[in-house]
Design an enzyme around this catalytic site. Sequence first.
Site, PDB file in Angstrom:
ATOM      1  N   HIS A  11      15.392  60.901 -14.350  1.00 49.70           N
ATOM      2  CA  HIS A  11      14.223  61.749 -14.024  1.00 49.70           C
ATOM      3  C   HIS A  11      14.327  61.989 -12.300  1.00 49.70           C
ATOM      4  CE1 HIS A  11      10.540  62.684 -11.452  1.00 49.70           C
ATOM      5  NE2 HIS A  11       9.641  62.495 -12.638  1.00 49.70           N
ATOM      6  N   GLU A  47      15.591  67.324 -13.200  1.00 52.05           N
ATOM      7  CA  GLU A  47      15.423  66.187 -15.000  1.00 52.05           C
ATOM      8  C   GLU A  47      16.222  66.685 -15.817  1.00 52.05           C
ATOM      9  OE1 GLU A  47      11.444  64.561 -15.372  1.00 52.05           O
ATOM     10  OE2 GLU A  47      10.527  65.216 -13.248  1.00 52.05           O
ATOM     11  N   ARG A  91      10.864  52.897 -18.809  1.00 52.44           N
ATOM     12  CA  ARG A  91      11.112  52.319 -17.025  1.00 52.44           C
ATOM     13  C   ARG A  91      10.546  51.334 -16.321  1.00 52.44           C
ATOM     14  NH1 ARG A  91       7.255  58.030 -14.031  1.00 52.44           N
ATOM     15  NH2 ARG A  91       5.174  57.334 -15.118  1.00 52.44           N
TER      16      ARG A  91
HETATM   17  C1  BG6 Z   1       8.040  65.285 -13.320  1.00 56.24           C
HETATM   18  C2  BG6 Z   1       6.590  65.412 -14.281  1.00 56.24           C
HETATM   19  O1  BG6 Z   1       8.391  65.061 -14.342  1.00 56.24           O
HETATM   20  O2  BG6 Z   1       7.274  63.955 -13.230  1.00 56.24           O
HETATM   21  C3  BG6 Z   1       5.276  65.961 -13.687  1.00 56.24           C
HETATM   22  O3  BG6 Z   1       6.739  66.760 -14.598  1.00 56.24           O
HETATM   23  C4  BG6 Z   1       5.064  64.369 -12.871  1.00 56.24           C
HETATM   24  O4  BG6 Z   1       4.204  66.656 -14.073  1.00 56.24           O
HETATM   25  C5  BG6 Z   1       6.131  63.449 -12.348  1.00 56.24           C
HETATM   26  O5  BG6 Z   1       3.137  64.148 -11.860  1.00 56.24           O
HETATM   27  C6  BG6 Z   1       5.818  62.281 -12.125  1.00 56.24           C
HETATM   28  O6  BG6 Z   1       5.157  61.295 -12.961  1.00 56.24           O
HETATM   29  P1  BG6 Z   1       4.566  59.894 -12.557  1.00 56.24           P
HETATM   30  O7  BG6 Z   1       3.844  60.033 -14.074  1.00 56.24           O
HETATM   31  O8  BG6 Z   1       5.602  59.273 -12.226  1.00 56.24           O
HETATM   32  O9  BG6 Z   1       3.693  60.264 -11.803  1.00 56.24           O
END
Ligand code: BG6
Length: 297
Positions: free
Chosen positions: A165, A269, A105
Site C-alpha cells: 500500500h 498499491e 501490518r
Molecule cells: C486504501 C483503500 O487502500 O486504503 C481506502 O482503498 C482506505 O478505501 C485506505 O481508506 C486507507 O485505509 P486505512 O485502513 O489505512 O485507513
Amino acid sequence: MDDANRMNAAQLNARFGLEAQLRFEANRDGMIFGVVDTPQCRGQFWLHGAHITSFQPQGHDELLFVSRDAIYRNDKAIRGGVPICFPWFGANPSAPDLPAHGWARTQPWTVHNTKQSEHSVEVELRLSQQPFEVTFRMEFSSALRLHLSVINKSAESQKFESALHSYFAISDIESIEITGLEAAPFLDQLTSTTHTGAGEAIRFNAETDRIYTAINDNPIAIVDPAAGRQIVVERSNSASVVVWNPWIDKSQRMGDFGDDEWKTMCCIETANIGAECIELPAGKSHCMTACHRADVV
Ligand code: BG6
C-alpha cells in the site's frame, strides 16, 4: 516466537547489522526500526508490520510520504510509507470487526536474513500466522525492490488478498498525472460502480479510491513535472492496482493524518484483490513483487 523476535536492537545489530550500511535502533517506546545507509540510497523500516517508512535514492528527494501525525504503536498501522495489507484488503468480508487490511501490518515481524552486495542491502523479514508463512524481502538499492512471498502451510487450499500500500510523496495532487492504467477497467470504491478503461492518464480533482484490474505488467508512473521527476512502479504477479487519495473531508476524518496532507501524497498499491485474490493450494507459494524508483524528467 523464535529468538529473533525477542532480540533487542543491540542483539539484532550483532547478528544482522551490516557495518555502516544497516543498523537497528529502538524508538522511545522500544519499537525497533532498521536504518539503511548506502552509497545508492537511504531507507528506514520497522519490524512492526515490516513497514518501510523511508526510501531516498542517492541524488533524489524522498520517494515515500509519511504523515506528520502518524502513530507509532503496536496496535496501529503507521500512516504512510509501505503498509502491507494481508491476508485481506479493506474490511474482512466475513468478520467486519477484524482490523481493516488484515493482520500483517500490525504484527511484529522477525528478521530472517540480511545481506549486502556492491550495489544493495537486502533484508528479509518473516511472519508466521496459521495458515500462512509470509516473507517480505526488501532490496534497498538505486531502486526499492519488494518481494512478498506467501506459503500455504496448511493441508487445504487457502485464499488471500494482498497489497503493498505504497504512499508516494508528490509536489501537488492537482498537478500530477498517473500513466500506465489507461486501458485498465476499475471498481470505484466510493460508488461501488465498475468502469471500463478511461483511455487517458489519471488526474485528481476529488477523493479517489479505485481498484484497477491491471493484468499486464506495464510500468505505472506518477508524472510530477513540478518535482522534476516521475516515480515508477513496476509489478509482477499483481493483477490489481489501487489508486487512492483521501482529498479534503476524509483527511479531516483521519486522526493520524494532517488536514492538508492529501495535497502531497498519492497511493499506488501493487495488489491482488477481490476477483484477483490468490487461491493457494496446500504447501504452495506465491510471490508478488513491486519495484519503486525515481526518474528525472
Ligand atoms: C486504501 C483503500 O487502500 O486504503 C481506502 O482503498 C482506505 O478505501 C485506505 O481508506 C486507507 O485505509 P486505512 O485502513 O489505512 O485507513
